[in-house]
Motif scaffolding. Structure first.
Motif, short mmCIF file in Angstrom:
data_model
loop_
_atom_site.label_atom_id
_atom_site.label_comp_id
_atom_site.label_asym_id
_atom_site.label_seq_id
_atom_site.Cartn_x
_atom_site.Cartn_y
_atom_site.Cartn_z
N VAL B 90 0.87 -1.16 0.00
CA VAL B 90 0.00 0.00 0.00
C VAL B 90 0.92 1.22 0.00
O VAL B 90 2.02 1.19 0.54
N PHE B 269 1.29 4.75 -15.95
CA PHE B 269 1.76 4.37 -14.62
C PHE B 269 2.56 5.47 -13.95
O PHE B 269 2.80 5.41 -12.76
N GLY B 294 -3.11 3.98 -14.11
CA GLY B 294 -2.43 2.79 -13.62
C GLY B 294 -2.73 2.54 -12.16
O GLY B 294 -2.17 3.19 -11.29
N ASN B 295 -3.62 1.61 -11.90
CA ASN B 295 -3.98 1.23 -10.53
C ASN B 295 -2.90 0.28 -10.02
O ASN B 295 -2.64 -0.76 -10.61
N GLY B 296 -2.24 0.68 -8.92
CA GLY B 296 -1.15 -0.13 -8.39
C GLY B 296 -1.61 -1.42 -7.75
O GLY B 296 -0.78 -2.24 -7.35
N PHE B 297 -2.93 -1.62 -7.66
CA PHE B 297 -3.41 -2.86 -7.06
C PHE B 297 -4.15 -3.72 -8.07
O PHE B 297 -5.15 -3.33 -8.64
#
Lengths: 326, 326
Positions: B90, B269, B294-297
């Motif tokens: 996170v 990203f 760009g969703n890091g999850f």
């Protein structure tokens, strides 16, 4: 930016009659100057004079314009001829513009700006001929937001293609605004199972409910993530498969993400969206959502939006009420 | 932010051993202070002391951390126990953090920050146990960017699902960086027809070519839209079906859009991405491209990225070279 009046081989010069400032841009100027219309006008003139285009340096946004085709380069492929009444569907941030009347007929108190001057359209620009059956102001207001309903319809159709027989639920944050209202109607037409329009105040709730554009209307402050997620979940019986953000205030990213089901999609149309807040918010919330940057260009978007306006009395009356209020 | 050391029912307290600053954040601090490591360290301490978390106010980004689980709330569902070596996936921008050693072992000259202190993870936080077969610094560097290869793989798979038998071409801008290198390998593993890594300088071209991660390596300044589009088009024999932007410099939006085929997808990203530049750029260029934040999850992203590193010697040696250079 080159603001010469000469047209290149694939360019078009348009005599400008009216500018329609992007809502976020106008709000920023209006707030900065405390509602002083003369100061708003002076700053718009200053921006256009300095940058050669209406490109608000704070919001990064522009708007669109309405005018008459004056000269067409021999290789233009936009399908326009001199004398056509047109609206540009390309952002003013990319359109060379010269204002020649000092905006003397504008009081600086509304997004719609009477103007005399000229603009240059390029080969890749997009412009639409004004329809004969609708007032120019109405068509312009529709064109200004026509990317939102077109992309909303495409996302709903993609959901249906991926999961046939399982129509998506759709939440539109800012459902009583122009882009939000058209997006609600577009979602329904594209086959959404259930729609909710989220609005911030009671008067907008009444407006949207009377227009009948959504299955549900919910009241929530979109900047409060928990409140927004609760309102959407209560209205739809669960989080939304598709959440469309159409409000031009900052800080709606986390709420939109929380209001969306795992595997769902958030479409950000607000120019007040923060890329970092969206990206890091989804990561921080461990939210498996697709997040789309609302691209204002989808082929056929202008005609599609005019079609929605013609076929839905509710959205047309809402647009007309908003134009009267401007 | 509440930085109390007490853990709530579903929280976990981690003894922090190392911070890994987001590349854009570190670059901003490094540039601001003209490469003065002591000043960079002082500002990181000031930010964390004031905000209760490592949240760079200019870039809006944070990074991640590595540590040992100290205490686990009775209702935590993260599957961790005291003594586990973990990395948080996170963003630090959402993680309460207290630094207790004044970062005395850090020279302020690299993104990897030795640190003694504690952090609190929430119920929705994501943390991964460190693998036994890889150095912690290597695993941390992989986790930091693991969202990029996961989403790239998903987008390539979506293309294949929509158009079976017509594998997409993929361009990765910043292909020699950590997220870019893993994204190239992920695209290939997911079935991309052809890949190109775009890099800004000759040394990176050599690095990427020797690692063998892409079918083509192209040299271009990503901030120059025409140059970027030309480089990609020349390398792939046409615009890319999927363009992934992994460089942490501003101004790459228009080039990425121009380098992408109609109907294609751009995945942003870089935390240096401007939402307005992307949205208005696509509209202004009349580009029918989908643009993803760009969703890091992505579920399973950490394990997936470790798998790519283990199975591809080229990407592993590139990571190890980058860590040595830090």
């Amino acid at each position: 930016m080159d603001t010469s009046a000469a047209v290149g081989a694939d360019e078009i010069r348009v005599r400008v009659r009216r500018l329609n400032l992007d809502a976020a841009s106008f709000r920023q100027l209006w707030t900065k100057h405390g509602g002083d219309g003369a100061a708003v006008r002076a700053e718009v003139l200053e921006i256009v004079g300095r940058r050669g285009k209406m490109h608000n340096p704070v919001t990064g946004s522009g708007g669109m314009l309405l005018g008459v085709v004056e000269e067409v380069g021999p290789q233009s492929r936009l399908g326009l001829v001199a004398g056509d009444e047109v609206a540009t569907l390309v952002s003013l941030t990319l359109t060379p513009l010269v204002i020649e009347d000092a905006l003397r007929d504008w009081d600086g108190c509304s997004e719609q700006v009477p103007c005399d001057g000229y603009a240059i359209l390029f080969g890749r620009s997009v412009a639409a001929k004004l329809p004969g059956d609708l007032a120019p102001e109405l068509a312009l207001a529709v064109f200004d937001v026509c990317g939102a309903p077109a992309l909303t319809a495409r996302v709903v159709a993609d959901c249906l293609a991926r999961r046939p027989g399982r129509a998506p639920s759709v939440a539109v944050v800012g459902g009583a605004g122009k882009s939000g209202a058209l997006s609600l109607v577009a979602a329904r037409a594209a086959g959404a199972a259930r729609t909710v329009g989220v609005v911030p105040v009671e008067s907008e709730r009444t407006l949207l409910a009377e227009a009948g554009l959504a299955d549900e209307v919910a009241l929530a402050d979109a900047r409060d993530p928990v409140a927004l997620a609760r309102a959407v979940t209560a209205a739809l019986g669960g989080p939304a498969d598709v959440t469309v953000v159409c409000v031009d205030v900052p800080g709606c990213e986390h709420g939109a993400i929380l209001a969306t089901a795992d595997g769902g999609t958030v479409v950000f149309f607000s120019m007040a969206t923060s890329f970092a807040a969206a990206a890091l918010g989804a990561e921080g919330l461990a939210a498996d959502v697709s997040m789309l940057v609302g691209n204002g260009f989808v082929p056929g978007h202008a005609e599609q939006a005019l079609g929605l306006l013609r076929s839905d009395k509710g959205v047309r009356s809402l647009f007309e009420a908003r134009l009267r209020a401007d």
